[in-house]
Enzyme design. Structure first.
Site: not given
Ligand code: PGA
Length: 262
Positions: A10-12, A101, A173, A218, A179, A239-240, A103
């Site tokens: 997930n590149w956001k 998600h 999640e 994470s 994050g 994500g990251g 966010e």
């Molecule tokens: P993260 O994000 O791996 O950076 O914690 C995961 C996500 O929000 O899908």
């Protein structure tokens, strides 16, 4: 029944089209050098921002990498400034879409009711939905993880036709792990994912065995093996650590080694 593991990046709001091209070239370089292979044992998915979807789809056209969007509106068209419709995702060639998600829920006011419309809509339009669910830090410390998950899963799945339930992917999640570098313990992640599977069983027994449930929050190469070896965890939403082709492919390789079976 065996479930194919899935590693999803997930590149956001990261990567321009030029950076998207570089990512895929980097990935191809790893394959060419023999460091990684894109074999069939793992479903590999990247989720770039809308404007980079076409670039990602074109750049991965000779691979088995699937490209998903990060959001979608539930209506076919209309006065919804800033939104993107299922038909637009179909036209560009997206294979699926992340929905709900945390966010999106936190910053853009997306509700369980929205998800109850979006998840069946995605399926009806031939897009694989990844439904995201998870508790906040306060809910976690108050022991309310299960009640939160029950609400989110039941609302989002209530209008999905039973015969299509198995096509939904669910991502657990915990919001406090996204994050933050604070990964959930493998025990917590397994318990929550098993609980989600039991909720799906409330709709349909066979679908519960077939549905894939990912962990996100994470996840990275250093902790992915212990998560992937949990019996109910079928993959990762990352994500990251998905932004770099090297660390992304390390997680794909780990999923290959572990394999997943129910
Ligand atoms: P993260 O994000 O791996 O950076 O914690 C995961 C996500 O929000 O899908």
């Amino acid at each position: 029944m065996s479930r194919t593991p899935m590693i999803t990046g997930n590149w956001k709001m990261h990567k321009t089209t030029a950076e998207t091209r570089q990512f895929v070239e980097g990935l191809q370089g790893l394959v060419d050098s023999g460091a990684s292979s894109l074999t069939d044992g793992v479903d590999i998915v990247i989720c770039p921002p809308f404007l980079s979807l076409k670039t990602a789809i074109d750049a991965t056209s000779n691979t088995n990498i699937a490209v998903y969007a990060q959001n979608m509106h539930q209506e076919d068209s209309g006065a919804y400034t800033g939104e993107v419709s299922p038909a637009m995702l179909n036209e560009v060639g997206a294979d699926g879409v992340i929905l709900g998600h945390s966010e999106r829920r936190q910053y853009f006011g997306e509700t369980d009711r929205d998800l109850s419309l979006k998840v069946p809509k995605a399926l009806a339009c031939g897009l694989t939905p990844i439904l995201c669910v998870g508790e906040t830090e306060e809910e976690h410390s108050r022991g309310e993880t299960e009640s939160k998950l029950r609400l989110q899963v039941q609302n989002a799945l209530e209008s999905v036709p039973v015969e299509r339930l198995a096509e939904v992917v669910i991502a657990y999640e915990p919001i406090w792990a996204i994050g933050t570098g604070l990964v959930a313990t493998k025990e917590h992640a397994q318990d929550a994912v098993a609980f989600i599977r039991a909720l799906v069983e409330g709709f349909d027994k066979d679908a519960a065995q077939a549905v894939r449930i990912l962990y996100g929050g994470s996840a990275k190469p250093e902790n992915c093996a212990e998560l992937l070896t949990q019996p109910d965890i079928d993959g990762l939403l990352v994500g990251g650590a998905s932004l770099d082709p090297g660390s992304f492919m390390q997680m794909v390789e780990a999923a290959k080694v572990v394999g997943v079976s129910a």
